[in-house]
Design an enzyme around this catalytic site. Sequence first.
Site, PDB file in Angstrom:
ATOM      1  N   LYS A  72       0.782  -1.238   0.000  1.00  0.00           N
ATOM      2  CA  LYS A  72       0.000   0.000   0.000  1.00  0.00           C
ATOM      3  C   LYS A  72       0.817   1.294   0.000  1.00  0.00           C
ATOM      4  O   LYS A  72       0.314   2.353  -0.405  1.00  0.00           O
ATOM      5  CB  LYS A  72      -0.958  -0.010   1.188  1.00  0.00           C
ATOM      6  CG  LYS A  72      -2.114  -0.981   1.014  1.00  0.00           C
ATOM      7  CD  LYS A  72      -3.358  -0.247   0.565  1.00  0.00           C
ATOM      8  CE  LYS A  72      -4.435  -1.176   0.103  1.00  0.00           C
ATOM      9  NZ  LYS A  72      -5.683  -0.495  -0.194  1.00  0.00           N
ATOM     10  N   ASP A  98      -8.522  -0.228   6.883  1.00  0.00           N
ATOM     11  CA  ASP A  98      -8.628  -1.473   7.642  1.00  0.00           C
ATOM     12  C   ASP A  98      -7.231  -1.994   7.967  1.00  0.00           C
ATOM     13  O   ASP A  98      -7.052  -3.147   8.321  1.00  0.00           O
ATOM     14  CB  ASP A  98      -9.461  -2.506   6.880  1.00  0.00           C
ATOM     15  CG  ASP A  98      -9.320  -2.352   5.390  1.00  0.00           C
ATOM     16  OD1 ASP A  98      -8.205  -2.024   4.947  1.00  0.00           O
ATOM     17  OD2 ASP A  98     -10.307  -2.535   4.665  1.00  0.00           O
TER      18      ASP A  98
HETATM   19  C1  LIG Z   1      -3.034  -6.769   1.631  1.00  0.00           C
HETATM   20  C2  LIG Z   1      -4.081  -6.169   0.783  1.00  0.00           C
HETATM   21  N1  LIG Z   1      -4.291  -6.689  -0.428  1.00  0.00           N
HETATM   22  C3  LIG Z   1      -5.236  -6.188  -1.248  1.00  0.00           C
HETATM   23  C4  LIG Z   1      -6.016  -5.122  -0.857  1.00  0.00           C
HETATM   24  C5  LIG Z   1      -7.104  -4.645  -1.774  1.00  0.00           C
HETATM   25  O1  LIG Z   1      -6.979  -3.346  -2.210  1.00  0.00           O
HETATM   26  P1  LIG Z   1      -8.263  -2.527  -2.633  1.00  0.00           P
HETATM   27  O2  LIG Z   1      -8.977  -2.121  -1.379  1.00  0.00           O
HETATM   28  O3  LIG Z   1      -7.746  -1.404  -3.425  1.00  0.00           O
HETATM   29  O4  LIG Z   1      -9.121  -3.459  -3.418  1.00  0.00           O
HETATM   30  C6  LIG Z   1      -5.812  -4.539   0.393  1.00  0.00           C
HETATM   31  C7  LIG Z   1      -6.587  -3.372   0.842  1.00  0.00           C
HETATM   32  O5  LIG Z   1      -6.464  -2.891   1.942  1.00  0.00           O
HETATM   33  C8  LIG Z   1      -4.821  -5.081   1.232  1.00  0.00           C
HETATM   34  O6  LIG Z   1      -4.590  -4.570   2.457  1.00  0.00           O
END
Ligand SMILES: Cc1ncc(COP(=O)(O)O)c(C=O)c1O
Length: 372
Positions: A72, A98
């Site tokens: 992120k 989150d």
């Molecule tokens: C580890 C991880 N993978 C994937 C995602 C998915 O991203 P998005 O919310 O943009 O779909 C998140 C979102 O917080 C995440 O923390």
Amino acid sequence: MNEYFINKASNIMAWNLTTDILSNSKAIDYHKTLSVYQPTPIVSLPNLALKYNVGNIYVKDESYRFGLNAFKGLGASYAVHKILEKQPDIETICTATDGNHGRAVAWASKLAGKKAVVFVPKDTVESRIKAIENEGALVINTGLNYDETCAVAKNTSIEKGWQLVQDTAWENYEEIPALIKAGYLTHFEELENDLHVLPKHKVDVVFLQAGVGSWAAAAIWYYVNRYGNNRPKIVVVEPYESDGILASFKAGKRVTPEGTFKTIMAGLNCGIPSLTSWDIIKNGTDVAIKIEDEFAEQAIRQLYYPEGNDKRIIAGESGVGGLAGFIALMCKESMQPLKTYLGITANTNLLFYSTEGATDLENFNKIVSLKP
Ligand SMILES: Cc1ncc(COP(=O)(O)O)c(C=O)c1O
């Protein structure tokens, strides 16, 4: 079946503010200026491929990203950098999260010498809150769900004059989520240097885990622009109880899912998909599926206790979403039509992104204490 949706993708990306920002992204150039920047590794798992009788399996391991244990930081850092270019006097940056996005915003704000306030929904585990606080942010638990927490962050930012850096878009809030998506492009562009490890330079199917869908949208935009109609097949994977994208495909428009929002995949536990991400996802996804938590646990153990001499990968509950989707697809009788639809055979090369490491160590240890 109600656990998947087959979509006839147009592969056409509309021209708008979001796709304009994606087209003009210089994120990788910016990221290369950061002293912590390093491309994350891509790992080949030939013995896992043998187990499932596919060509090969590759995993890009984002637990190595910027020392943040998740991908992120790519989005948050680029967005904060671009915002401060225009408005250097901003004092406080705010978001709802989150977990991983909040830590990333806190880190990017610290990097820029700004304060950060991060709102988290109820049920956010202590270790994720601590990780955000350790980046210097003030963390406030709203006691509400994800969508409600986003609303609190938005309203408080307006009231206090803070800069909201949210990774989901809604009407009249599109530029910053687009900059975040543009930041994510870095790790797809990194793959250009890894193509030589792939047989015939080709990936056939990519599995993308989704929460609000911003990351999946960045990936889809990259694949459609890079490969056009020859792009890999794209499968979007969500938790069974928070399936905003699958529900939107079924409804033919963006909707809030009706599940219980009980899942161990905390990063994917979101409500309505991001407005501008949905516009991209609906035109570039082949299959959307939802999966039970047990497949995420299975995928974590699969990477932790690798087949033969495959390399061990430490991945968290949301990070393994794509692989968990693949395991569900290979194991569940009800999903067999998808295997045929996607053309998965002994020659198929699959790519997964492990988007986080063990961000909830307690739960991770519980999961791996059960050996497969
Ligand atoms: C580890 C991880 N993978 C994937 C995602 C998915 O991203 P998005 O919310 O943009 O779909 C998140 C979102 O917080 C995440 O923390």
